[in-house]
Write a protein that holds these residues in place. Structure first.
Motif, short mmCIF file in Angstrom:
data_model
loop_
_atom_site.label_atom_id
_atom_site.label_comp_id
_atom_site.label_asym_id
_atom_site.label_seq_id
_atom_site.Cartn_x
_atom_site.Cartn_y
_atom_site.Cartn_z
N LEU A 43 0.85 -1.09 0.14
CA LEU A 43 0.12 -0.04 0.04
C LEU A 43 0.78 1.13 0.09
O LEU A 43 1.91 1.34 1.01
CB LEU A 43 -0.78 -0.02 1.20
N ALA A 44 0.77 2.26 -0.81
CA ALA A 44 1.41 3.25 -1.22
C ALA A 44 0.68 4.65 -1.52
O ALA A 44 -0.36 4.37 -2.07
CB ALA A 44 2.55 3.06 -2.03
N PRO A 45 1.18 5.69 -1.05
CA PRO A 45 0.13 6.86 -1.64
C PRO A 45 0.17 6.91 -2.79
O PRO A 45 1.21 6.62 -3.80
CB PRO A 45 1.00 8.01 -0.82
N ALA A 46 -0.85 7.22 -3.57
CA ALA A 46 -1.13 7.56 -4.94
C ALA A 46 -1.15 8.98 -5.41
O ALA A 46 -0.84 9.73 -4.34
CB ALA A 46 -2.47 6.81 -5.53
N GLY A 47 -1.28 8.99 -6.70
CA GLY A 47 -1.35 10.65 -7.17
C GLY A 47 -2.22 11.42 -6.38
O GLY A 47 -1.81 12.60 -6.05
N GLY A 48 -3.55 11.16 -6.32
CA GLY A 48 -4.63 12.05 -5.80
C GLY A 48 -4.79 12.02 -4.08
O GLY A 48 -4.48 10.88 -3.79
N PRO A 49 -5.07 12.86 -3.55
CA PRO A 49 -5.44 12.98 -2.02
C PRO A 49 -6.56 11.78 -1.73
O PRO A 49 -7.49 11.71 -2.53
CB PRO A 49 -5.73 14.22 -1.64
N GLY A 50 -6.17 11.15 -0.75
CA GLY A 50 -7.10 10.19 -0.46
C GLY A 50 -7.17 8.95 -1.18
O GLY A 50 -8.18 7.68 -1.20
N ALA A 70 -0.18 -7.43 -10.26
CA ALA A 70 -1.39 -6.84 -10.26
C ALA A 70 -1.11 -5.52 -9.59
O ALA A 70 -0.64 -5.44 -8.36
CB ALA A 70 -2.57 -7.62 -10.19
N GLU A 71 -1.84 -4.40 -9.78
CA GLU A 71 -2.02 -3.21 -9.20
C GLU A 71 -3.18 -2.15 -9.53
O GLU A 71 -3.71 -2.49 -10.54
CB GLU A 71 -0.89 -2.39 -9.10
N ALA A 72 -3.53 -1.44 -8.45
CA ALA A 72 -4.82 -0.73 -8.68
C ALA A 72 -4.80 0.52 -7.67
O ALA A 72 -3.96 0.41 -6.64
CB ALA A 72 -5.93 -1.59 -8.51
N VAL A 73 -5.51 1.45 -8.10
CA VAL A 73 -5.72 2.52 -7.36
C VAL A 73 -7.07 2.49 -6.38
O VAL A 73 -7.91 2.51 -7.02
CB VAL A 73 -5.49 4.11 -8.17
N ALA A 74 -7.08 2.58 -4.98
CA ALA A 74 -8.16 2.49 -4.37
C ALA A 74 -8.37 3.92 -3.62
O ALA A 74 -7.39 4.44 -3.07
CB ALA A 74 -8.38 1.41 -3.68
N SER A 75 -9.62 4.10 -3.11
CA SER A 75 -9.97 5.24 -2.50
C SER A 75 -10.00 4.81 -0.92
O SER A 75 -10.58 3.83 -0.47
CB SER A 75 -11.31 5.83 -2.76
#
Length: 144
Positions: A43-50, A70-75
């Motif tokens: 788990l790592a910070p993504a581009g957007g807040p939250g 595999a990877e994905a961006v989650a809120s």
């Protein structure tokens, strides 16, 4: 974000796996290792807040980690249940990829299709058999 991410990772790890190890990676994210299932989640910070970037991969022999499969961006606002669902989906995708990939070292075919006895091996077998029969006949005829 790092402290918040660690708390989320701890809660997520408890939902996904009973046995796990957590640590921080070089990029400031958190890695959850499930040795018993030979998988890892990052788990790592993504581009957007939250938002966080979720990556999954395999744990290789010797304990090293393979690159992410595999990877994905989650809120983060979705909650731990939704995040666990994303992780399970990614773990399933990574497992399918691992089972469809050819095993390492099995790409080329060996020219031999099965175990075959060569002609020189047959000559050795016949020579030994002939010597045994010769000794038996010599012994029974009394010349030895």
């Amino acid at each position: 974000m790092s402290v918040h991410l660690r708390g989320i990772a701890s809660e997520l790890a408890g939902v996904l796996w009973r046995e796990h190890t957590m640590y921080r990676d070089r990029e400031g994210g958190v890695v959850i290792r499930g040795e018993h299932v030979r998988r890892w989640i990052s788990l790592a910070p993504a581009g957007g807040p939250g938002e966080i970037r979720v990556r999954v991969g395999r744990i290789l022999e010797g304990g090293t980690t393979a690159p992410a499969r595999a990877e994905a961006v989650a809120s983060l606002s979705a909650g731990p249940g939704e995040l666990a669902t994303v992780c399970r989906r990614l773990l399933a995708e990574a497992s399918v990829d691992a089972t469809t990939a050819p095993p390492p070292g099995r790409g080329r075919r060996s020219p031999r299709k099965g175990r075959q006895t060569g002609s020189s091996s047959w000559l050795v077998v016949l020579a030994v058999a002939g010597a045994i029969v010769g000794l038996y006949l010599a012994r029974t005829s009394g010349t030895l």
